[in-house]
Design a protein around this motif. Structure first.
Motif, mmCIF file in Angstrom:
data_model
loop_
_atom_site.group_PDB
_atom_site.id
_atom_site.type_symbol
_atom_site.label_atom_id
_atom_site.label_comp_id
_atom_site.label_asym_id
_atom_site.label_seq_id
_atom_site.Cartn_x
_atom_site.Cartn_y
_atom_site.Cartn_z
ATOM 1 N N LYS A 195 0.829 -1.205 0.000
ATOM 2 C CA LYS A 195 0.000 0.000 0.000
ATOM 3 C C LYS A 195 0.868 1.261 0.000
ATOM 4 C CE LYS A 195 -4.153 -1.856 2.130
ATOM 5 N NZ LYS A 195 -5.055 -1.804 3.299
ATOM 6 N N HIS A 196 1.925 1.246 0.797
ATOM 7 C CA HIS A 196 2.836 2.391 0.848
ATOM 8 C C HIS A 196 3.530 2.576 -0.497
ATOM 9 C CE1 HIS A 196 5.615 5.299 2.522
ATOM 10 N NE2 HIS A 196 6.623 4.588 2.033
ATOM 11 N N ARG A 197 3.960 1.487 -1.091
ATOM 12 C CA ARG A 197 4.628 1.557 -2.394
ATOM 13 C C ARG A 197 3.665 2.064 -3.472
ATOM 14 N NH1 ARG A 197 8.608 3.003 -5.082
ATOM 15 N NH2 ARG A 197 9.271 1.685 -6.782
ATOM 16 N N LEU A 198 2.393 1.641 -3.383
ATOM 17 C CA LEU A 198 1.388 2.117 -4.335
ATOM 18 C C LEU A 198 1.222 3.627 -4.258
ATOM 19 C CD1 LEU A 198 -1.512 -0.500 -4.323
ATOM 20 C CD2 LEU A 198 -0.299 0.377 -6.307
ATOM 21 N N VAL A 199 1.210 4.154 -3.057
ATOM 22 C CA VAL A 199 1.087 5.608 -2.880
ATOM 23 C C VAL A 199 2.274 6.311 -3.538
ATOM 24 C CG1 VAL A 199 1.129 7.473 -1.174
ATOM 25 C CG2 VAL A 199 -0.325 5.476 -0.801
ATOM 26 N N GLU A 200 3.482 5.770 -3.319
ATOM 27 C CA GLU A 200 4.678 6.365 -3.921
ATOM 28 C C GLU A 200 4.604 6.327 -5.449
ATOM 29 O OE1 GLU A 200 7.759 3.930 -2.314
ATOM 30 O OE2 GLU A 200 7.996 5.177 -0.526
ATOM 31 N N LEU A 201 4.225 5.175 -5.994
ATOM 32 C CA LEU A 201 4.172 5.016 -7.445
ATOM 33 C C LEU A 201 3.111 5.912 -8.071
ATOM 34 C CD1 LEU A 201 4.583 1.148 -7.766
ATOM 35 C CD2 LEU A 201 6.282 2.890 -8.313
ATOM 36 N N ARG A 202 1.943 6.002 -7.428
ATOM 37 C CA ARG A 202 0.876 6.857 -7.948
ATOM 38 C C ARG A 202 1.289 8.329 -7.929
ATOM 39 N NH1 ARG A 202 -3.552 3.495 -4.743
ATOM 40 N NH2 ARG A 202 -4.162 2.037 -6.378
ATOM 41 N N THR A 203 1.997 8.724 -6.890
ATOM 42 C CA THR A 203 2.477 10.104 -6.799
ATOM 43 C C THR A 203 3.473 10.396 -7.915
ATOM 44 O OG1 THR A 203 2.164 10.125 -4.404
ATOM 45 C CG2 THR A 203 3.658 11.784 -5.325
ATOM 46 N N MET A 224 3.579 -1.171 -13.037
ATOM 47 C CA MET A 224 3.947 -1.532 -11.671
ATOM 48 C C MET A 224 2.757 -1.340 -10.727
ATOM 49 S SD MET A 224 7.777 0.126 -11.628
ATOM 50 C CE MET A 224 8.090 -0.129 -9.890
ATOM 51 N N ILE A 225 2.025 -0.260 -10.924
ATOM 52 C CA ILE A 225 0.838 0.000 -10.097
ATOM 53 C C ILE A 225 -0.187 -1.111 -10.290
ATOM 54 C CG2 ILE A 225 -1.158 1.544 -9.842
ATOM 55 C CD1 ILE A 225 0.835 3.884 -10.485
ATOM 56 N N ALA A 226 -0.438 -1.482 -11.531
ATOM 57 C CA ALA A 226 -1.403 -2.543 -11.816
ATOM 58 C C ALA A 226 -0.969 -3.859 -11.188
ATOM 59 C CB ALA A 226 -1.581 -2.703 -13.321
ATOM 60 N N HIS A 227 0.320 -4.149 -11.247
ATOM 61 C CA HIS A 227 0.832 -5.388 -10.667
ATOM 62 C C HIS A 227 0.629 -5.408 -9.149
ATOM 63 C CE1 HIS A 227 3.423 -8.850 -10.038
ATOM 64 N NE2 HIS A 227 4.073 -8.145 -9.135
ATOM 65 N N LEU A 228 0.973 -4.308 -8.484
ATOM 66 C CA LEU A 228 0.807 -4.249 -7.036
ATOM 67 C C LEU A 228 -0.663 -4.310 -6.645
ATOM 68 C CD1 LEU A 228 3.477 -1.697 -5.807
ATOM 69 C CD2 LEU A 228 3.409 -4.152 -5.415
ATOM 70 N N GLU A 229 -1.513 -3.645 -7.410
ATOM 71 C CA GLU A 229 -2.952 -3.703 -7.108
ATOM 72 C C GLU A 229 -3.463 -5.130 -7.224
ATOM 73 O OE1 GLU A 229 -4.430 0.778 -8.375
ATOM 74 O OE2 GLU A 229 -4.445 -0.802 -9.888
#
Length: 68
Positions: A10-18, A54-59
């Motif tokens: 979740k933390h990594r997703l926030v970083e990637l989305r930003t 990367m976002i899609a993969h983490l989601e």
């Protein structure tokens, strides 16, 4: 999946989305510049696409396996 893994994702997703959103802003500004370096613009777009993947993969990792 452990809760520490979930929180990490979740933390990594926030970083990637930003980063993805910031790149979108930069690309939009550069695209308006008639003197823009086209190669640099292509590199930024490629990076943005990689971030999207990367976002899609983490989601998908965060979605529970319904077959289990």
């Amino acid at each position: 999946m452990e809760s520490s893994d979930i929180e990490h994702y979740k933390h990594r997703l926030v970083e990637l989305r930003t980063e993805h959103r910031d790149l979108d802003d930069v690309i939009a500004r550069l695209a308006k510049d008639p003197l823009v370096d086209e190669l640099e613009l292509k590199r930024l777009k490629k990076r943005k696409l990689m971030l999207k993947d990367m976002i899609a993969h983490l989601e998908s990792r965060l979605i529970p396996d319904l077959n289990a």
